[in-house]
Design an enzyme around this catalytic site. Structure first.
Site, PDB file in Angstrom:
ATOM      1  CD  GLU A 164      -3.002  -1.057   2.264  1.00 22.63           C
ATOM      2  OE1 GLU A 164      -2.905  -0.194   3.148  1.00 22.63           O
ATOM      3  OE2 GLU A 164      -3.967  -1.853   2.196  1.00 22.63           O
ATOM      4  CD  GLU A 347      -3.492  -5.785   3.955  1.00 20.61           C
ATOM      5  OE1 GLU A 347      -4.269  -4.964   4.490  1.00 20.61           O
ATOM      6  OE2 GLU A 347      -2.260  -5.616   3.919  1.00 20.61           O
TER       7      GLU A 347
END
Ligand code: BGC
Length: 437
Positions: A164, A347
């Site tokens: 991320e 995720e």
């Protein structure tokens, strides 16, 4: 639940600073999160990751939990300051030994090791030299990738360079609510570019050391304009370019989009080719969609984030919107077409205030409903032709949730922090049964 392909990868994810603890053993150096968590007022409960889930000592027990779950893969992250305490130079053997043991234990349990190289715990010494604002950090990252893959090479079945980069840029350097706590707003763009450059250089370093596939894990959030005025739509497009395209467009060879903050003077000749090095898998982290409306006059931002009504909410107050995952997967396919590599959802998960009942059982029906909806959304996307080959739940364990400290529980397994006792929740049994089927 409908059928998935037999070779679909089912897994769970964690990250080093959130679970390992043992922050001063084996010569590990400090990371930006060790520093940040010690600054007064940064973490809601005043905690640090010093102990976290004590996974560094309990990895064998945690591997047994993975084996019991029957997942085919475990995504963990490697702590850069355990390998290179100052972010440069020779690798620490003792630091690598820990991951060596973990990887061998996973393989013995028939669980594929999936390793992320950077899940936000930058060595503090690199931050002192400018961190990701400094172009040199990209070269340091490639060197770290090289020394790590030299030891773990092909035993890791999927390498993920960065976790991320958008969140690390925006929360860590734009808004300052994550480490390193800089408040640069759109002047944080060099952090985006240098992370991407580091990714590209690390892909080359990994290719020289391993035949295993290589990926990056991005955070995505489909954007919902609050109204249908031109101003709301323009604001939504600006936010979409920033959150969903700033990293993915250049990774897939399209260069930077027209997003707020993009500064071409930071980009040198050849950088975009390095960044666009082919990847084998695109990691997609998804939690929720984002509502956007036009900003108030005088706002420093070209958009304003607004709550989305009409959805159930998690303990983080995030909307539960499985339809957003399907929408996002279809959007990636429509946006990037043949340039899109196979996707793994690296995720997906939710926080609830789970606690043991009088018999010690932890029942979490909301998490089961959440996961059921999101797994079905993936199935629908596959049916619509999106190449999705895996799904990882965030997270195996309740863990140290960054600025929220220990107050948010995302695990399939409950952790009682004072005793470090692990108790599988009912969602653990649900996911085990799903994987088995
Ligand atoms: C991060 C995880 C985090 C999770 C829940 C993701 O943005 O990669 O480290 O725990 O979201 O907030």
């Amino acid at each position: 639940m409908p059928d998935f392909p037999a070779d679909f990868r089912w897994g769970v994810s964690t990250s080093a600073y959130q679970i390992e603890g043992a922050t001063t053993v084996d010569g590990r150096g400090p990371s930006i999160w060790d520093t940040f968590a010690r600054e007064p007022g940064r973490i809601v409960d005043g905690s640090t990751g010093d102990e976290a889930c004590d996974h560094h000592h309990r990895y064998a027990e945690d591997t047994a939990l993975l084996a019991g779950l029957g997942v085919s893969a475990y995504r963990f992250s490697i702590s850069w300051p355990r390998i290179q305490p100052t972010g440069a130079g020779q690798a620490l053997t003792a630091g690598l030994d820990f991951y060596d043991r973990l990887v061998d234990g996973l393989l013995a349990a028939s669980v594929d090791p999936v390793a992320t190289l950077f899940h936000w715990d930058l060595p503090q010494a690199l931050e002192d030299a400018g961190g990701w604002l400094n172009r040199d950090t990209a070269a340091r990252f490639a060197e770290y990738a090289d020394v790590t893959a030299a030891r773990l090479g092909d035993r890791v079945k999927l390498w993920i360079t960065l976790n991320e980069p958008f969140i690390h840029m925006s929360l860590g350097h734009g808004m300052g609510v994550h480490a390193p706590g800089r408040v640069l707003l759109f002047d944080a763009f060099p952090v985006a570019h240098h992370q991407l450059l580091g990714h590209g250089l690390a892909v080359a370093a990994l290719r020289a050391r391993t035949a295993s596939p290589v990926a990056i894990a991005n955070n995505y959030s489909p954007v919902r304009p609050a109204g249908d005025s031109d101003a709301d739509r323009a604001a939504a497009a600006a936010y979409d370019a920033l959150h969903n395209r700033l990293f993915t467009d250049p990774l897939l060879g399209l260069g930077y989009p027209d997003a707020p903050g993009v500064d071409p003077t930071v980009v040198r000749d050849g950088d975009l080719d390095v960044i666009a090095a082919p990847i084998d898998v695109l990691g997609v982290n998804y939690y929720n969609p984002t509502g956007i409306r036009a900003p108030e006059e005088g706002s420093p931002l070209p958009f304003e984030i607004v709550p989305l009504d009409g959805y159930p909410r998690t303990a983080f107050d995030w909307p539960v919107a499985p339809d957003g995952l399907r929408e996002l997967l279809l959007q990636l396919r429509d946006r990037y077409g043949d340039a899109l590599p196979p996707i793994q959802v690296t995720e997906s998960g939710c926080a609830y205030d789970d606690a043991p009942d009088a018999d010690g059982r932890v029942d979490d029906p909301e998490r089961i409903a959440y996961l059921d909806g999101h797994v079905r959304a993936v199935h629908e996307a596959i049916g619509a032709g999106v190449p999705v080959t895996g799904y990882f739940v965030w997270s195996l364990l309740d863990n140290w949730e960054w600025a929220e400290g220990f107050t948010k529980r995302f695990g399939l397994v409950h952790v009682d922090y004072p005793t470090q006792r692990r108790t599988p929740k009912s969602s653990y049994a649900w996911f085990r049964d799903l994987v088995r089927r």
